[in-house]
Design an enzyme around this catalytic site. Structure first.
Site, PDB file in Angstrom:
ATOM      1  N   ASP A 264      30.025  23.879  96.495  1.00  0.00           N
ATOM      2  CA  ASP A 264      30.842  25.375  96.120  1.00  0.00           C
ATOM      3  C   ASP A 264      30.254  25.905  94.789  1.00  0.00           C
ATOM      4  O   ASP A 264      30.288  26.682  94.532  1.00  0.00           O
ATOM      5  CB  ASP A 264      32.169  24.241  95.695  1.00  0.00           C
ATOM      6  N   GLU A 265      29.025  25.193  94.268  1.00  0.00           N
ATOM      7  CA  GLU A 265      28.682  26.063  93.438  1.00  0.00           C
ATOM      8  C   GLU A 265      28.049  27.318  94.078  1.00  0.00           C
ATOM      9  O   GLU A 265      27.676  27.778  92.636  1.00  0.00           O
ATOM     10  CB  GLU A 265      26.713  24.931  92.519  1.00  0.00           C
TER      11      GLU A 265
ATOM     12  N   TYR B 266      19.384  25.530  91.916  1.00  0.00           N
ATOM     13  CA  TYR B 266      19.860  25.057  93.006  1.00  0.00           C
ATOM     14  C   TYR B 266      20.566  25.555  93.348  1.00  0.00           C
ATOM     15  O   TYR B 266      20.472  25.462  94.758  1.00  0.00           O
ATOM     16  CB  TYR B 266      20.787  23.665  92.183  1.00  0.00           C
TER      17      TYR B 266
END
Length: 341
Positions: A135-136, A160
């Site tokens: 979900d990032e 990331y």
């Protein structure tokens, strides 16, 4: 019965997927893992001798080895979890994340595409490439009660999450351009047994048991949605076997908690389950230490899981309270394994 190639199957989520498939289905698993610092085959000890399980120590950046694995094992589906995943490490060493998460995913897509082209027609149509993401990639929900849906725009904040967003785009492009039957899932924060101790929950448990400081970024009010890893594993298997090609599914636990609340809950559980504290520690909460916030730290993540609940009938079985209790108890019961986690 299917044969599923699971990349990153010695990692935290990947090993939960492998255990779930071997224990709860008749499918076979080929676990492909480079065995970086976060890979741990001890998490698969209980199923390692099962005839439906095979292990290949392979880097997804090695195209020749990927081609060999596909030709030798002839999988019916790929579940792609292999990734560098720690935000702090990505800030200090972004190159590894670009290489594994982007270039590695490209290599895997190309190997899968080449393999599928020579499959018999019935297997060719049934083949699936399931890409597991985070979900990032959606960015930050600061100052709102909204939830990320599957159509939310991408706005990654860290190296990331940017690398995972890039890999998501590659996967969708390989469907659109080459017809590779792909599915994407984006999950919230996972927790549970066998978690590598750089992540929040295992780090807090292990530090507390050792009488070490419990470092909390900033004011600790960053909010995350927590998903028990075994619930996630069930969802992932359901997606690869029942999901619709080209679709994206958000997977979360609907357990939004501020980081400081999570840490205090762990401390309270340890007071109950491990009352004999390290020397010099009166209360586990006394170990909480606020430290300088992470650069670019997102204030809140939370996903809307209505789609996977409606379309596939999945829902989590663990509440945050029950899952966290199981997690703390596991670390208490597995002293040797937790030291090697």
């Amino acid at each position: 019965m299917r044969k599923i190639l699971v990349t990153g199957g010695a990692g935290f989520i990947g090993s939960a997927v492998v255990r779930h498939i071997i224990r709860n289905t008749q499918d076979s698993v080929v676990n492909l893992d480079k065995l970086t610092y976060a890979g741990n085959l001890e998490s698969l000890t209980d199923i390692a001798d099962n005839p439906r399980y095979a292990f290949e120590q392979v880097d997804i950046c090695d195209r020749a080895e990927l081609d060999r694995v596909f030709a030798q094992h002839r999988p019916d589906a790929v579940m792609h979890l292999a990734a560098e995943s720690h935000v702090d490490r990505s800030i200090g060493s972004a190159g590894e994340f670009i290489q594994t998460n982007i270039v590695g995913t490209f290599n895997l897509l190309e190997a899968a595409r080449a393999y599928r082209q020579q499959m018999p027609s019935e297997k060719h149509e049934a083949f699936r490439f399931h890409h597991i993401s985070t979900d990032e990639v959606y960015g930050d929900l600061s100052g709102t009660d909204d939830l990320f849906t599957e159509t939310a725009p991408y706005a990654p904040s860290s190296p990331y999450s940017a690398s995972k967003a890039s890999s998501d785009h590659l996967v969708r492009a390989w469907l659109r351009t080459y017809g590779l039957p792909t599915i994407v899932t984006n999950c919230s924060n996972n927790y549970g047994p066998y978690h590598f101790p750089e992540k929040l929950i295992p780090l807090m448990i292990l530090n507390a048991l050792d009488g070490k400081p419990l470092p909390v970024y900033g004011d600790g009010m960053q909010i995350r949605d927590w998903l028990f890893v075994e619930d996630h594993a069930r969802a992932l298997y359901q997606v690869v076997t029942e999901g619709v090609v080209g679709e994206t599914y958000n997977i979360g636990g609907h357990n939004e908690k501020a980081n400081i609340e999570v840490v205090k809950t762990i401390c309270a559980l340890l007071e109950e389950l491990a009352p004999e504290k390290p020397a010099g520690v009166a209360r586990y909460e006394d170990l909480i230490t606020f430290v300088q916030d992470r650069p670019g730290h997102d204030a809140r993540y939370a996903v809307d899981t209505a789609k996977i609940r409606r379309d596939l009938g999945w829902q989590p079985l663990e509440t945050f309270e029950s899952g966290l209790r199981k997690t703390v108890q596991w670390y208490l019961d597995n002293k040797t394994r937790r030291q090697n986690a």
